[in-house]
Design a protein around this motif. Structure first.
Motif, mmCIF file in Angstrom:
data_model
loop_
_atom_site.group_PDB
_atom_site.id
_atom_site.type_symbol
_atom_site.label_atom_id
_atom_site.label_comp_id
_atom_site.label_asym_id
_atom_site.label_seq_id
_atom_site.Cartn_x
_atom_site.Cartn_y
_atom_site.Cartn_z
ATOM 1 N N ASP A 156 0.109 -5.771 11.565
ATOM 2 C CA ASP A 156 -0.191 -7.324 10.850
ATOM 3 C C ASP A 156 -0.681 -7.308 9.570
ATOM 4 O OD1 ASP A 156 -2.403 -5.884 11.793
ATOM 5 O OD2 ASP A 156 -3.420 -7.759 12.682
ATOM 6 N N TYR A 157 -0.249 -6.375 8.484
ATOM 7 C CA TYR A 157 -0.688 -6.533 7.364
ATOM 8 C C TYR A 157 -0.416 -7.673 6.657
ATOM 9 C CZ TYR A 157 4.101 -5.405 5.636
ATOM 10 O OH TYR A 157 5.699 -5.503 5.702
ATOM 11 N N GLU A 158 -0.989 -7.970 5.328
ATOM 12 C CA GLU A 158 -0.607 -9.300 4.696
ATOM 13 C C GLU A 158 -0.439 -9.089 3.185
ATOM 14 O OE1 GLU A 158 -4.319 -11.527 4.936
ATOM 15 O OE2 GLU A 158 -4.450 -11.602 7.340
ATOM 16 N N VAL A 159 0.550 -9.863 2.754
ATOM 17 C CA VAL A 159 0.954 -9.555 1.410
ATOM 18 C C VAL A 159 0.475 -10.851 0.696
ATOM 19 C CG1 VAL A 159 3.009 -8.330 1.671
ATOM 20 C CG2 VAL A 159 3.186 -10.671 1.763
ATOM 21 N N ALA A 204 17.591 -8.074 -15.670
ATOM 22 C CA ALA A 204 18.920 -8.659 -15.241
ATOM 23 C C ALA A 204 19.477 -7.823 -14.192
ATOM 24 C CB ALA A 204 19.794 -8.628 -16.626
ATOM 25 N N ASN A 205 19.372 -6.616 -14.334
ATOM 26 C CA ASN A 205 19.672 -5.897 -12.984
ATOM 27 C C ASN A 205 18.923 -5.103 -11.989
ATOM 28 O OD1 ASN A 205 18.713 -4.129 -14.665
ATOM 29 N ND2 ASN A 205 20.687 -2.782 -14.694
ATOM 30 N N MET A 206 17.700 -5.398 -12.436
ATOM 31 C CA MET A 206 16.765 -5.000 -11.332
ATOM 32 C C MET A 206 16.029 -5.917 -10.660
ATOM 33 S SD MET A 206 16.910 -1.411 -11.158
ATOM 34 C CE MET A 206 15.296 -1.135 -10.322
ATOM 35 N N ARG A 207 15.805 -5.697 -9.470
ATOM 36 C CA ARG A 207 15.055 -6.503 -8.762
ATOM 37 C C ARG A 207 13.759 -6.305 -8.101
ATOM 38 N NH1 ARG A 207 14.608 -11.992 -6.881
ATOM 39 N NH2 ARG A 207 14.367 -12.480 -4.499
ATOM 40 N N GLY A 208 12.917 -6.885 -8.276
ATOM 41 C CA GLY A 208 11.364 -6.323 -7.447
ATOM 42 C C GLY A 208 10.310 -6.790 -7.914
ATOM 43 N N PHE A 209 9.307 -6.029 -7.649
ATOM 44 C CA PHE A 209 7.868 -6.671 -7.939
ATOM 45 C C PHE A 209 7.257 -5.643 -8.873
ATOM 46 C CE2 PHE A 209 8.741 -8.335 -3.791
ATOM 47 C CZ PHE A 209 8.402 -9.752 -4.011
ATOM 48 N N GLY A 210 6.563 -6.343 -9.889
ATOM 49 C CA GLY A 210 5.898 -5.388 -10.859
ATOM 50 C C GLY A 210 4.250 -5.100 -10.166
ATOM 51 N N SER A 211 3.895 -5.932 -9.212
ATOM 52 C CA SER A 211 2.494 -5.885 -8.549
ATOM 53 C C SER A 211 3.006 -6.793 -7.131
ATOM 54 C CB SER A 211 1.304 -6.405 -9.234
ATOM 55 O OG SER A 211 1.494 -7.640 -9.617
ATOM 56 N N LEU A 212 2.182 -6.500 -6.337
ATOM 57 C CA LEU A 212 2.183 -6.856 -4.794
ATOM 58 C C LEU A 212 0.869 -6.550 -4.350
ATOM 59 C CD1 LEU A 212 3.901 -8.596 -2.801
ATOM 60 C CD2 LEU A 212 4.897 -6.329 -2.333
ATOM 61 N N ARG A 213 -0.088 -7.569 -4.436
ATOM 62 C CA ARG A 213 -1.246 -7.387 -3.254
ATOM 63 C C ARG A 213 -1.043 -7.290 -1.983
ATOM 64 N NH1 ARG A 213 -4.401 -4.975 -6.419
ATOM 65 N NH2 ARG A 213 -5.894 -5.247 -4.766
ATOM 66 N N THR A 214 -1.718 -6.143 -1.458
ATOM 67 C CA THR A 214 -1.557 -6.121 0.061
ATOM 68 C C THR A 214 -2.751 -5.727 0.774
ATOM 69 O OG1 THR A 214 -0.143 -5.432 1.951
ATOM 70 C CG2 THR A 214 -1.007 -3.890 0.357
ATOM 71 N N VAL A 215 -3.031 -6.415 1.917
ATOM 72 C CA VAL A 215 -4.225 -6.058 2.723
ATOM 73 C C VAL A 215 -3.836 -5.430 3.974
ATOM 74 C CG1 VAL A 215 -6.298 -6.922 3.830
ATOM 75 C CG2 VAL A 215 -5.626 -7.951 1.897
ATOM 76 N N VAL A 216 -4.332 -4.027 4.242
ATOM 77 C CA VAL A 216 -3.900 -3.545 5.482
ATOM 78 C C VAL A 216 -5.368 -3.081 6.355
ATOM 79 C CG1 VAL A 216 -1.949 -2.381 4.264
ATOM 80 C CG2 VAL A 216 -4.069 -1.173 4.326
ATOM 81 N N LYS A 217 -5.154 -2.935 7.648
ATOM 82 C CA LYS A 217 -6.023 -2.306 8.455
ATOM 83 C C LYS A 217 -5.534 -1.017 8.863
ATOM 84 C CE LYS A 217 -7.304 -7.135 9.768
ATOM 85 N NZ LYS A 217 -7.276 -8.176 10.869
ATOM 86 N N ALA A 218 -6.417 0.010 9.097
ATOM 87 C CA ALA A 218 -6.020 1.333 9.300
ATOM 88 C C ALA A 218 -6.092 1.374 10.837
ATOM 89 C CB ALA A 218 -7.071 2.158 8.968
ATOM 90 N N ARG A 219 -4.819 2.150 11.638
ATOM 91 C CA ARG A 219 -4.896 2.216 12.937
ATOM 92 C C ARG A 219 -6.242 2.812 13.338
ATOM 93 N NH1 ARG A 219 -0.072 0.849 15.262
ATOM 94 N NH2 ARG A 219 1.759 0.915 13.763
#
Length: 396
Positions: free
Chosen positions: A369-372, A381-396
């Motif tokens: 259940d991580y969050e972005v 023009a030809n590359m699709r993606g993120f330069g940054s993407l904040r995420t919150v995770v919880k260790a198992r």
């Protein structure tokens, strides 16, 4: 069918947020599309059958002017090496470079990739909240390709910064000044690295390229530099974008994230393959038409720029049922994210391995259940993606 004219501009920042509705209109209403941009004339193919056939017809669709609209030039090979060549020259260069990407050599890299991934993960998991792209997804591929090429650890941050500048585009149909400057700096860096390896050869790709011959001829500094420019940018950017897209799309589709995180790790492979189809980091490539050709009742003149929209083809319902659904486990055997034919991406197996290792380690280390959060897209023009993407995770 919409009566609004289709306006497809691959440099439009608004398009980058979600190009797929435009791709759908292209496939259904204008499978052969002629650009209305006066500054940058081009044609485009978007249906799977057409893109697949064009990739495999190197006689009609030449790579000799490069694969980018905005960097179109008969000297493209000086920047991007063998991907801007046609057979048989392309075949000889590719065979040489492919020695570093043989299936066995790639698989031998897995323990080291896993070691590098765990080291990066240990740092970000301690914080719990981090930039998925900047702190992890970019770091592992740049470490791996740098070790293959022979870039010292102390230089990798700067190489990554320059690579990021080189792929970013504004809406002026040209490479921004910062990108041109970064290209020159990186070229000079690789020239210095080549000179150093020529004086003191090591166990790396630069040394191997300097020792290699094609038809009895040693590679020039320009030849070797072009290979390094290609590997140094494409070798990390495409994998980094693939990882970011996979992480983001799974978060947006919790039912499919459950498949990806299923016990045993068997969902990671399908996660990667469906991301490649659904939201490919590589959106399209350019080709030069070598002779007049008639398609859909129109004549495309010799010398025209033709875009092959692989990302649009990956959403063609004629091949992929219910294409707008992110669905792990579907048949992705006909995806075009890495091309097909003579120019099939040489680094595909390495990209898949890196993505698998990183995602396997994440599945093992964090809860499903991580969050972005805040996301910043790269405008290219030809590359699709993120330069940054904040995420919150919880260790198992």
């Amino acid at each position: 069918m919409s009566h609004t004219p289709i306006g497809y501009n691959p440099f439009d920042h608004a398009l980058h947020e979600d190009p797929y509705p435009v791709y759908e209109r292209l496939r259904e209403e204008a499978p052969l599309y002629l650009s209305t941009i006066p500054e940058l004339p081009f044609w485009a193919l978007s249906r799977h059958a057409d893109v697949w056939a064009a990739f495999r017809d190197t006689g009609l669709y030449s790579s000799a002017y490069g694969v980018s609209l905005e960097l179109w030039s008969p000297q493209a090979r000086e920047r991007s090496s063998f991907i801007s060549m046609d057979p048989p020259e392309h075949t000889n260069f590719r065979a040489l470079v492919s020695r570093g990407f043989s299936p066995r050599r790639v698989m031998d890299l897995e323990p080291r990739i896993r070691e590098l991934t765990r080291a990066r993960l240990a740092v970000v998991l301690e914080a719990g909240e981090f930039d998925f792209v900047g702190d992890l997804a970019q770091r592992v591929p740049v470490d791996v390709i740098s070790e293959l090429v022979g870039v010292p650890e102390a230089d990798r941050e700067e190489v990554l910064r320059l690579s990021n500048l080189m792929i970013a585009r504004d809406e002026s149909f040209t490479m921004p000044a910062a990108g041109r400057e970064a290209t020159g700096v990186l070229m000079r860096y690789y020239e210095e690295l080549i000179a150093e390896r020529r004086a003191r050869p090591g166990d790396d790709m630069v040394s191997a390229l300097l020792a290699a011959e094609i038809d009895g001829r040693r590679l020039s500094v320009t030849d070797v530099r072009a290979v390094l420019m290609l590997l140094g940018v494409a070798g990390n950017e495409s994998t980094a974008k693939l990882l970011g897209n996979a992480w983001y799309q799974a978060a947006r589709n919790p039912d499919q994230r459950a498949v990806a995180f299923a016990p045993g790790g068997g969902g990671v492979g399908p996660w990667i393959e469906e991301t490649l189809r659904y939201d490919s980091s590589g959106q399209m490539v350019a080709r030069r038409v070598t002779r007049d050709v008639e398609l859909y009742g129109q004549v495309v003149p010799e010398g025209s720029r033709m875009l092959l929209l692989g990302a649009a083809a990956n959403h063609d319902p004629r091949v992929f049922p219910d294409p707008e659904r992110f669905l792990l486990g579907r048949d992705t055997s006909r995806l075009l994210s890495f091309g097909t034919g003579a120019h099939f991406c040489l680094g595909a197996s390495l990209a898949r391995l890196e993505a698998r290792v990183v995602l396997e380690e994440l599945v093992a280390a964090v809860r499903e259940d991580y969050e972005v959060g805040e996301a910043e897209r790269v405008h290219s023009a030809n590359m699709r993606g993120f330069g940054s993407l904040r995420t919150v995770v919880k260790a198992r």
